[in-house]
Design a protein around this motif. Structure first.
Motif, PDB file in Angstrom:
ATOM      1  N   ASN A 134       0.939  -1.143   0.063  1.00  0.00           N
ATOM      2  CA  ASN A 134       0.014   0.022  -0.032  1.00  0.00           C
ATOM      3  C   ASN A 134       0.759   1.323   0.125  1.00  0.00           C
ATOM      4  OD1 ASN A 134      -1.430   2.124   1.449  1.00  0.00           O
ATOM      5  ND2 ASN A 134      -3.118   0.596   1.288  1.00  0.00           N
ATOM      6  N   ASP A 135       0.464   2.043  -0.967  1.00  0.00           N
ATOM      7  CA  ASP A 135       1.389   3.364  -0.788  1.00  0.00           C
ATOM      8  C   ASP A 135       1.351   4.237   0.272  1.00  0.00           C
ATOM      9  OD1 ASP A 135       2.432   3.042  -3.505  1.00  0.00           O
ATOM     10  OD2 ASP A 135       0.945   4.149  -4.614  1.00  0.00           O
ATOM     11  N   ARG A 136       0.168   4.167   1.061  1.00  0.00           N
ATOM     12  CA  ARG A 136       0.122   4.822   2.254  1.00  0.00           C
ATOM     13  C   ARG A 136       0.957   4.366   3.423  1.00  0.00           C
ATOM     14  NH1 ARG A 136      -5.932   5.860   4.867  1.00  0.00           N
ATOM     15  NH2 ARG A 136      -5.861   7.309   3.213  1.00  0.00           N
ATOM     16  N   TRP A 137       0.962   3.004   3.135  1.00  0.00           N
ATOM     17  CA  TRP A 137       2.054   2.347   4.346  1.00  0.00           C
ATOM     18  C   TRP A 137       3.275   2.944   3.912  1.00  0.00           C
ATOM     19  CZ3 TRP A 137      -0.002  -3.249   3.372  1.00  0.00           C
ATOM     20  CH2 TRP A 137      -1.145  -3.472   3.753  1.00  0.00           C
TER      21      TRP A 137
ATOM     22  N   ARG B  37       4.562   5.629   2.448  1.00  0.00           N
ATOM     23  CA  ARG B  37       4.672   7.152   2.941  1.00  0.00           C
ATOM     24  C   ARG B  37       4.875   7.289   4.430  1.00  0.00           C
ATOM     25  NH1 ARG B  37       0.263   8.540   0.778  1.00  0.00           N
ATOM     26  NH2 ARG B  37      -0.927   9.459   2.593  1.00  0.00           N
ATOM     27  N   TYR B  38       3.998   6.692   5.080  1.00  0.00           N
ATOM     28  CA  TYR B  38       4.013   6.751   6.450  1.00  0.00           C
ATOM     29  C   TYR B  38       5.349   5.957   7.041  1.00  0.00           C
ATOM     30  CZ  TYR B  38      -0.962   8.398   6.758  1.00  0.00           C
ATOM     31  OH  TYR B  38      -1.912   8.899   6.662  1.00  0.00           O
TER      32      TYR B  38
ATOM     33  N   GLU C  54       8.308   8.310   6.666  1.00  0.00           N
ATOM     34  CA  GLU C  54       8.579   9.525   7.387  1.00  0.00           C
ATOM     35  C   GLU C  54       8.757   9.058   8.884  1.00  0.00           C
ATOM     36  OE1 GLU C  54       9.011  13.187   7.984  1.00  0.00           O
ATOM     37  OE2 GLU C  54       8.257  12.442   6.218  1.00  0.00           O
TER      38      GLU C  54
ATOM     39  N   LEU D 117       3.089  14.910   8.662  1.00  0.00           N
ATOM     40  CA  LEU D 117       1.999  14.437   7.819  1.00  0.00           C
ATOM     41  C   LEU D 117       0.623  14.981   8.145  1.00  0.00           C
ATOM     42  CD1 LEU D 117       3.176  10.549   7.475  1.00  0.00           C
ATOM     43  CD2 LEU D 117       3.532  12.403   5.619  1.00  0.00           C
TER      44      LEU D 117
ATOM     45  N   ILE E  90      -0.679   6.914  12.440  1.00  0.00           N
ATOM     46  CA  ILE E  90       0.731   6.607  11.961  1.00  0.00           C
ATOM     47  C   ILE E  90       0.857   5.262  12.446  1.00  0.00           C
ATOM     48  CG2 ILE E  90       3.442   6.804  12.052  1.00  0.00           C
ATOM     49  CD1 ILE E  90       1.838   8.893  10.200  1.00  0.00           C
TER      50      ILE E  90
ATOM     51  N   GLN F 287      -1.028   2.436  10.706  1.00  0.00           N
ATOM     52  CA  GLN F 287      -0.661   2.152   9.490  1.00  0.00           C
ATOM     53  C   GLN F 287       0.581   1.355   9.593  1.00  0.00           C
ATOM     54  OE1 GLN F 287      -2.147   2.644   6.647  1.00  0.00           O
ATOM     55  NE2 GLN F 287      -3.853   3.294   7.657  1.00  0.00           N
TER      56      GLN F 287
END
Length: 310
Positions: free
Chosen positions: A6-9, A11-12, A15, A29, A36, A39
């Motif tokens: 998952n792209d959100r995973w 990205r988090y 960071e 974010l 956070i 995820q």
């Protein structure tokens, strides 16, 4: 474990990896820390491994987290390379380039970027940021910038030095300062009798001064410290003391007579170089490749002459 991530995973995760805390990642974010944490837990469950270990108030990445971070960085670079290949059809008319430079090279970069590149390629979005040598290397190594310029940067496993140019350091003083009237090359033992302004830690200029001090066994405790080249020049021009810098970084002040540059006797100062660098094995997008060519021809000419201090 399914094949997709998952792209959100990611990205988090990136960071959290960068900031070292869930709270720091959440602040950057703009989400709650619990989001956070949830995820990251889902990502760990998906991969079947632990990515972070708690240490005090912070967290430490595991070996698997380091592998995942490398994967994300390569993926980001690969996506950029794909877009760059597509953009080649438009011959460098659009795009984005980020350059990170030491403040002492700002005038040189401004001339290359503003007088040449931006005028010829108005559709390219150019960002120029100031940073010390260590931070510039980190940004290039982690694909946060395309091109870096620094003074004698240390070797870095992820960075390639594209070109170097002699940039010897000299002693800068106001015209009425005793060292400005001294004959011959200035030794550090002479400088030690006066008040001195130095860059803060983490900058190539400060590192060179420390190496020079060690080589001669001379201590030069600063009376004034700043992370700004402009402040060091202002300090010296005010007659408050002296500082160390290249004639390129102080060209305007020397030309106007506000500062006098004297050759330094120390071989470390004489061997200082400006270095142009990019990330190793990275294929730069067309706009960045073109700007690199401009910098090579204007700021790093193969046989360019450099006028030293008197």
């Amino acid at each position: 474990m399914s094949a997709s991530l998952n792209d959100r995973w990611l990205r988090y995760f990136n960071e959290v990896y960068r900031s070292g805390t869930m709270r720091g990642a959440a602040d950057t974010l703009g989400v709650e820390a619990s989001v956070i944490s949830r995820q990251i837990q889902q990502l760990e469950d998906h991969l079947g491994v632990k990515l972070f270990d708690r240490k005090g108030r912070g967290i430490a990445p595991t070996d698997v987290a380091a592998m995942l971070h490398d994967f994300c960085r390569e993926r980001r670079a690969s996506e950029e390379n794909l877009l760059a290949a597509i953009a080649d059809a438009n011959a460098v008319q659009t795009g984005f380039v980020r350059v990170v430079v030491g403040e002492g090279f700002l005038d040189t970069v401004q001339r290359a970027v503003l007088d040449h590149f931006c005028r010829d390629y108005p559709g390219v979005d150019v960002h120029v940021d100031l940073a010390g040598a260590v931070e510039a290397l980190r940004m290039i190594g982690e694909d946060e910038a395309h091109i870096g310029i620094g003074l004698n940067p240390p070797a870095h496993p992820s960075v390639t030095f594209v070109a170097t140019c002699p940039q010897p350091l000299c002693v800068l003083a106001a015209p009425d300062h005793p060292l400005a009237r001294a004959r011959g090359e200035i030794r550090l033992s002479q400088v030690a009798r006066h008040r001195i302004a130095l860059m803060t830690e983490g900058f190539g200029l400060r590192k060179l001064v420390e190496l020079a001090m060690f080589s001669e066994g001379v201590a030069l405790p600063p009376a004034f410290t700043s992370n700004s080249i402009a402040m060091l020049k202002r300090y010296a021009a005010a007659g408050l003391g002296v500082t160390f810098m290249s004639t390129v970084a102080a060209a305007d002040e020397i030309a106007s007579g506000a500062l006098v540059a004297k050759k330094a006797h120390n071989p470390i100062f004489k061997g200082a170089t400006a270095t142009l660098f990019t990330r190793r094995h990275r294929v730069l997008p067309p706009s960045a490749r073109r700007l690199l060519d401009v910098l090579l021809s204007t700021a790093f000419p193969a046989n360019g002459s450099r006028r030293g201090p008197p």
